[in-house]
Structure formats: structure tokens, C-alpha cells
Motif scaffolding. Structure first.
Motif, PDB file in Angstrom:
ATOM      1  N   ILE A 241       5.320  -0.370  10.014  1.00  0.00           N
ATOM      2  CA  ILE A 241       4.177   0.162   9.708  1.00  0.00           C
ATOM      3  C   ILE A 241       4.248   0.533   7.690  1.00  0.00           C
ATOM      4  O   ILE A 241       5.390   0.807   7.888  1.00  0.00           O
ATOM      5  N   ALA A 242       3.826  -0.533   6.925  1.00  0.00           N
ATOM      6  CA  ALA A 242       3.912  -0.043   4.847  1.00  0.00           C
ATOM      7  C   ALA A 242       2.000   0.158   5.161  1.00  0.00           C
ATOM      8  O   ALA A 242       1.076  -0.565   5.611  1.00  0.00           O
ATOM      9  N   VAL A 243       2.078   0.885   4.632  1.00  0.00           N
ATOM     10  CA  VAL A 243       0.686   1.181   4.295  1.00  0.00           C
ATOM     11  C   VAL A 243       0.951   1.389   2.382  1.00  0.00           C
ATOM     12  O   VAL A 243       1.897   1.216   2.371  1.00  0.00           O
ATOM     13  N   LEU A 244      -0.283   0.180   1.813  1.00  0.00           N
ATOM     14  CA  LEU A 244       0.076   0.148   0.558  1.00  0.00           C
ATOM     15  C   LEU A 244      -1.235   0.964   0.540  1.00  0.00           C
ATOM     16  O   LEU A 244      -2.516   0.957   0.840  1.00  0.00           O
ATOM     17  N   ALA A 245      -0.921   1.602  -0.488  1.00  0.00           N
ATOM     18  CA  ALA A 245      -1.662   3.214  -0.963  1.00  0.00           C
ATOM     19  C   ALA A 245      -1.775   3.177  -2.794  1.00  0.00           C
ATOM     20  O   ALA A 245      -0.833   3.667  -3.472  1.00  0.00           O
ATOM     21  N   ASP A 246      -3.360   4.216  -3.392  1.00  0.00           N
ATOM     22  CA  ASP A 246      -2.766   4.838  -4.308  1.00  0.00           C
ATOM     23  C   ASP A 246      -3.683   5.827  -4.238  1.00  0.00           C
ATOM     24  O   ASP A 246      -3.965   6.119  -3.093  1.00  0.00           O
ATOM     25  N   LEU A 332       0.323  -3.454   8.417  1.00  0.00           N
ATOM     26  CA  LEU A 332       0.562  -3.304   6.959  1.00  0.00           C
ATOM     27  C   LEU A 332      -1.121  -2.151   6.807  1.00  0.00           C
ATOM     28  O   LEU A 332      -2.583  -2.341   7.492  1.00  0.00           O
ATOM     29  N   GLU A 333      -1.772  -1.716   6.391  1.00  0.00           N
ATOM     30  CA  GLU A 333      -2.448  -0.391   5.987  1.00  0.00           C
ATOM     31  C   GLU A 333      -2.703  -0.618   3.969  1.00  0.00           C
ATOM     32  O   GLU A 333      -1.951  -0.392   3.395  1.00  0.00           O
ATOM     33  N   VAL A 334      -3.952  -0.863   4.361  1.00  0.00           N
ATOM     34  CA  VAL A 334      -4.337  -1.192   2.692  1.00  0.00           C
ATOM     35  C   VAL A 334      -5.009   0.034   2.313  1.00  0.00           C
ATOM     36  O   VAL A 334      -6.655   0.163   3.142  1.00  0.00           O
ATOM     37  N   ILE A 335      -4.786   1.314   1.951  1.00  0.00           N
ATOM     38  CA  ILE A 335      -5.622   2.118   1.505  1.00  0.00           C
ATOM     39  C   ILE A 335      -5.907   2.423   0.154  1.00  0.00           C
ATOM     40  O   ILE A 335      -5.280   2.979  -0.286  1.00  0.00           O
ATOM     41  N   ALA A 343      -6.640  -6.524   0.533  1.00  0.00           N
ATOM     42  CA  ALA A 343      -6.167  -6.610   1.545  1.00  0.00           C
ATOM     43  C   ALA A 343      -6.180  -8.434   1.674  1.00  0.00           C
ATOM     44  O   ALA A 343      -5.663  -9.202   2.099  1.00  0.00           O
ATOM     45  N   GLU A 344      -7.131  -8.736   0.454  1.00  0.00           N
ATOM     46  CA  GLU A 344      -7.302 -10.553   1.209  1.00  0.00           C
ATOM     47  C   GLU A 344      -6.359 -11.718   0.572  1.00  0.00           C
ATOM     48  O   GLU A 344      -6.572 -12.572   0.448  1.00  0.00           O
ATOM     49  N   ARG A 345      -5.786 -10.894  -0.046  1.00  0.00           N
ATOM     50  CA  ARG A 345      -4.220 -11.372  -1.262  1.00  0.00           C
ATOM     51  C   ARG A 345      -3.614 -11.312  -0.338  1.00  0.00           C
ATOM     52  O   ARG A 345      -2.296 -11.422  -0.897  1.00  0.00           O
ATOM     53  N   VAL A 346      -2.997 -10.676   1.035  1.00  0.00           N
ATOM     54  CA  VAL A 346      -1.611 -10.564   1.286  1.00  0.00           C
ATOM     55  C   VAL A 346      -1.818 -11.776   2.174  1.00  0.00           C
ATOM     56  O   VAL A 346      -2.746 -11.650   2.811  1.00  0.00           O
ATOM     57  N   ARG A 347      -0.547 -12.744   1.803  1.00  0.00           N
ATOM     58  CA  ARG A 347      -0.451 -12.986   2.672  1.00  0.00           C
ATOM     59  C   ARG A 347       0.301 -13.440   3.625  1.00  0.00           C
ATOM     60  O   ARG A 347       0.272 -13.709   4.755  1.00  0.00           O
ATOM     61  N   ASN A 348       1.224 -12.029   3.813  1.00  0.00           N
ATOM     62  CA  ASN A 348       2.142 -11.936   4.877  1.00  0.00           C
ATOM     63  C   ASN A 348       2.493 -10.553   5.727  1.00  0.00           C
ATOM     64  O   ASN A 348       2.847  -9.372   5.512  1.00  0.00           O
ATOM     65  N   PHE A 353      -5.207  -3.946   8.647  1.00  0.00           N
ATOM     66  CA  PHE A 353      -5.984  -2.595   8.423  1.00  0.00           C
ATOM     67  C   PHE A 353      -6.839  -1.727   7.427  1.00  0.00           C
ATOM     68  O   PHE A 353      -5.741  -1.293   6.408  1.00  0.00           O
ATOM     69  N   VAL A 354      -7.545  -2.718   7.028  1.00  0.00           N
ATOM     70  CA  VAL A 354      -8.046  -2.240   6.191  1.00  0.00           C
ATOM     71  C   VAL A 354      -8.917  -1.088   5.894  1.00  0.00           C
ATOM     72  O   VAL A 354     -10.447  -0.313   6.272  1.00  0.00           O
ATOM     73  N   GLY A 355      -9.086  -0.385   4.756  1.00  0.00           N
ATOM     74  CA  GLY A 355      -9.480   1.145   3.733  1.00  0.00           C
ATOM     75  C   GLY A 355      -9.042   2.222   5.052  1.00  0.00           C
ATOM     76  O   GLY A 355      -8.636   2.293   5.789  1.00  0.00           O
ATOM     77  N   PRO A 356     -10.089   3.437   4.605  1.00  0.00           N
ATOM     78  CA  PRO A 356      -9.225   4.590   5.129  1.00  0.00           C
ATOM     79  C   PRO A 356      -9.728   5.123   6.591  1.00  0.00           C
ATOM     80  O   PRO A 356      -9.652   5.777   7.434  1.00  0.00           O
TER      81      PRO A 356
END
Length: 434
Positions: A241-246, A332-335, A343-348, A353-356
Motif C-alpha cells: 500500500i502507498a498512501v499519498l496524503a497531505d 494507492l490511497e489518495v487522501i 488521483a486522476e493524474r496518477v498513471r501507475n 482509493f480516493v478520499g478519506p
């Protein structure tokens, strides 16, 4: 607990080299598995039986699970689990039915058409792993797309369990019964892949055309060895799992998600990519707190402290997007703020999984998406399991005499250019009489 990897001063050129990843040597596993695969090819179930006794500690005289055992497992299934599986199946069917491909007929020229038909493969072998956990959800994720594709013959292979007298886990059997799959074999590991590929007439095991489903490194190695004899979906490695978070992300949620993947296996990878040092600190504290409360503490701790897991600090979310694209995570989670747009800009990624409110666990069971996904950076070129894995595109070419005569000079010119004059003759003998 999680180590820190500071990429705030790094470029993007070497991201693949510096990002955390489990070290998995499938080539070494191939060397150890090859004699077993060869033995199954030569001696069939006799070799499988020996391997099952050696690796699983149980002697299974005949591999096929009796129909009565499937029915009994479904009857004994906890009603709450049955309802959950039924809902998982219902949602998966909705998503996978939308993946069906229509026949397309194209008129190239008057009198000349090419039709593409999508034809299901005839027989498939679906692998459902055992080991550290029980995976009835993997039964759903393998069987539903095969059934929706229209596959004629479905066989499930899943490890024999000493605890259950050499039968597979009853929850696995119940899931098969719920889906109407009555051909189930108590065979796991590399020997299951080999048996699916080569079959055994004496035991009534017909060879398959395609093998799908996740497994350990030995299953992946066996798939590599039989590829070409059969089709395969992928060589699955340890889950990740990768989580992209701010700083809008909830640290408690992020920590729970990282731990949920670490629960699978000591080699599982859990990676947080963030531009917020404050979030990184908060997630670290939450991981420490939650790991102490989870059931599989030792397994989770080993995974989270391994070289495959880390908190990756980046300058901003633009760099974060470059990092997750280079990592090409299975999950991949994008939070973040504007999570859908990012998330729509991720190619790979295998699945995003989008949002919280869309954790990976939702996708594992009841989102409707498929959880059999590419691992080990292969999401750069591979997709998750879908109906397409069980379909073949077949072209039908129809030309009238007039349409063939019109194109004949071009065919003759190309045949001459390739020094294949008989190719041209095959057209000329038809057009000469036209």
C-alpha cells in the motif's frame, strides 16, 4: 516505528532505485520449484501428493473435494459471513458485467469487413491462497470475472489444511458453493499451479487454459515456469500500500490503513508519501498506539519495520505524485485536498482509493472492484484481474471477390517486398479468375 526517507532534495531520475521495496528473488525460487513442476508434468498427482505431504503435512489420497463437503460447508457457514459474501458477490458482478466487450464489425471497404469477437477461454484454474490467513474474498475476486466472461469450466485450487483433515478451509469451500463452483481441489503452492497446467487424467483433472490468483513466491515461480503452456494473470509478489496524503488527512485513518496491509505478511509493504512533517509525526505516533492493540502484532511490526516500508517526505504534492507514479503501488490511497483531481493524474497503480472514506479494506471485500492486482512495480504495465483476463479477441475477415481484387495489387507488392512470392500467389490465383 516506520523509517523516514527524506526526498525533499531529490530529483525524480532515480526514484525507482531509492523507494522502499521488498526484495523478492523469483529467479531463485524458480530454481527450487522447477524440479517439482517437472515432476508434476511427468507423474501427475502422484508428485503433487508427495509435495502436499512434505509441505502441508497431510496426505491427500484424492485431490477433488466431494460435493457433499462443499454443501456442508455452506450450510455451516456463519450467517453474517454468508450475507457479507453474498453482498461482495453482488457488487463484484455489477462492476464486472460492465467490463464485457461487445462484438465490433467494421466495414473497411465495400465488400470487406473485419469483425472482432470476444470469446471466453474454455477452462480456467483459479488459485486461492492459504497460509497466514483465510481468503474467501479471493474466491469471489477470481470466480466472478470468469463467470461473467462466460468461461465454460472453472476449477479452484486451494491448499489442503491439516487442521481440517486434508480438506481446504471450510470458509473457502462455502464461498465456492455460494458461487456455484463444484470443482475444487485440495492442492496449494507450486504443485497446484503445475497440476492446473498439466492435469492428471487418472484423477479426472483436466488441464486449464488460464491460471489466475495470488500466492506466495513459489506460486509466482511456478506461474513463470508454466507460462506458455497456459496463460497467467501475473506473478504476484508481497502486497503493498502507498498512501499519498497531505495535512488534511486523519493520522488515525492513515495509520490504520498502513497496519491493515502489514497484517497480511511480514514482507508486506506500507508506504506513506506526504509533504507534511506534522502528519508524518502524527502517523508515527498512531502506528505505535494501534500496533500494540492489533491481533497480529509481531507480524505487523516486522512488516512495518522492514526495508520495504517507510514514511517518504516530499517537498509538495507535485513531487508526491511523481513518487507514487514511480512506486506504482498495488494499492494507492489518495487522501488530500482535491483528492479526485490528484488521483486522476496518477498513471501507475493497481487500484486507486480516493478520499478519506475509501480505504483499501473496502476494495478487498465489498467495493465491487477486484483485489487481484499487480505488485512489485508491475502496475507500470499491468492491470488488475478483470473479465478481460478470461477473454480472447478473435477477428473474422470477410472479403468479396470484388473487394479482394481491388486490394490485390497492394498485397502482391508487399509480398514481393518481403520476398514471399507464394503469399502473392495465394491472392493472384483468386483474382485471375475474377
Amino acid at each position: 516505528m516506520l523509517r523516514r526517507l527524506d526526498l525533499t532534495a531529490a530529483g525524480t531520475a532515480d526514484l525507482r532505485r531509492v523507494l522502499p521495496r521488498a526484495k523478492v528473488d523469483v529467479r531463485a525460487a524458480v530454481e527450487s520449484v522447477a524440479p517439482l513442476v517437472d515432476a508434476v508434468a511427468a507423474r501427475g498427482y502422484a508428485a503433487v501428493r508427495e509435495a502436499t505431504l512434505r509441505f502441508d503435512g497431510v496426505d491427500v489420497e484424492h485431490p477433488r473435494v466431494p460435493a457433499a463437503a462443499l454443501s456442508a460447508a455452506l450450510d455451516a457457514l456463519d450467517p453474517a459471513v454468508r450475507d457479507a459474501l453474498a453482498e461482495s458477490i453482488r457488487r463484484a458482478v455489477i462492476v464486472h458485467e460492465a467490463q464485457r466487450r461487445d462484438t465490433v464489425e467494421v466495414q473497411v471497404v465495400p465488400g470487406g469487413t473485419v469483425t472482432e469477437r470476444w470469446v471466453p477461454v474454455q477452462r480456467v484454474g483459479l488459485y486461492v491462497p492459504g497460509g497466514l490467513a483465510v481468503y474467501p474474498s479471493s474466491v469471489v475476486m477470481n470466480v466472478v470475472p470468469a463467470q461473467v466472461a462466460g468461461v465454460d469450466s472453472i476449477a479452484v485450487f486451494t491448499p489442503a489444511q491439516k487442521e481440517f483433515g486434508g480438506a481446504p478451509h471450510p470458509t473457502i469451500l462455502a464461498a465456492c458453493a455460494l458461487l456455484g463452483v463444484d470443482e475444487v481441489y485440495a492442492v496449494g503452492g507450486a504443485q497446484a499451479v503445475a497440476l492446473a497446467a498439466y492435469g492428471d487424467a487418472a484423477e479426472g483433472v483436466e488441464p486449464v487454459d488460464v491460471i489466475t490468483g495470488p500466492g506466495n513466491i513459489y506460486v509466482a515461480a511456478a506461474k513463470r515456469l508454466v507460462r506458455g503452456v497456459v496463460g497467467i494473470d501475473s506473478e504476484a509478489g508481497p502486497t503493498e500500500i502507498a498512501v499519498l496524503a497531505d495535512d488534511t488527512a486523519d493520522a488515525e485513518h492513515v495509520a490504520a490503513d498502513l497496519i491493515s496491509q502489514a497484517e497480511h505478511d511480514t514482507m508486506a509493504a506500507s508506504v506513506l508519501v506526504t509533504d507534511s512533517p506534522a502528519l508524518a509525526d502524527a502517523v508515527d505516533a498512531e502506528v505505535e498506539r494501534q500496533v500494540a492493540l492489533t491481533k497480529h502484532t509481531e507480524r505487523v511490526t516486522t512488516a512495518l519495520t522492514g526495508e520495504q516500508s517507510a514514511i517518504v517526505l516530499v517537498n509538495d504534492l507535485e513531487q508526491g505524485l511523481a513518487v507514487v507514479d514511480a512506486y506504482a503501488a498495488e494499492h494507492l490511497e489518495v487522501i488530500t485536498a482535491d483528492a479526485r483531481a490528484r488521483a486522476e493524474r496518477v498513471r501507475n497503480a493497481g487500484c486507486i482509493f480516493v478520499g478519506p472514506h475509501a480505504p483499501v479494506s473496502l476494495g478487498d471485500y465489498c467495493a465491487g472492484s477486484n483485489h487481484v492486482l499487480p505488485t512489485g512495480c508491475t502496475a507500470r504495465h499491468a492491470s488488475g484481474l478483470s473479465v478481460q483476463a478470461f477473454l480472447k479477441g478473435v477477428h473474422l475477415v470477410e472479403y468479396s471477390a470484388e473487394a479482394l481484387a481491388e486490394v490485390a495489387p497492394h498485397v502482391l507488392a508487399l509480398a514481393e517486398a518481403e520476398d514471399l512470392p507464394a503469399h502473392g500467389t495465394a491472392v493472384a490465383v483468386r483474382t485471375a479468375r475474377a
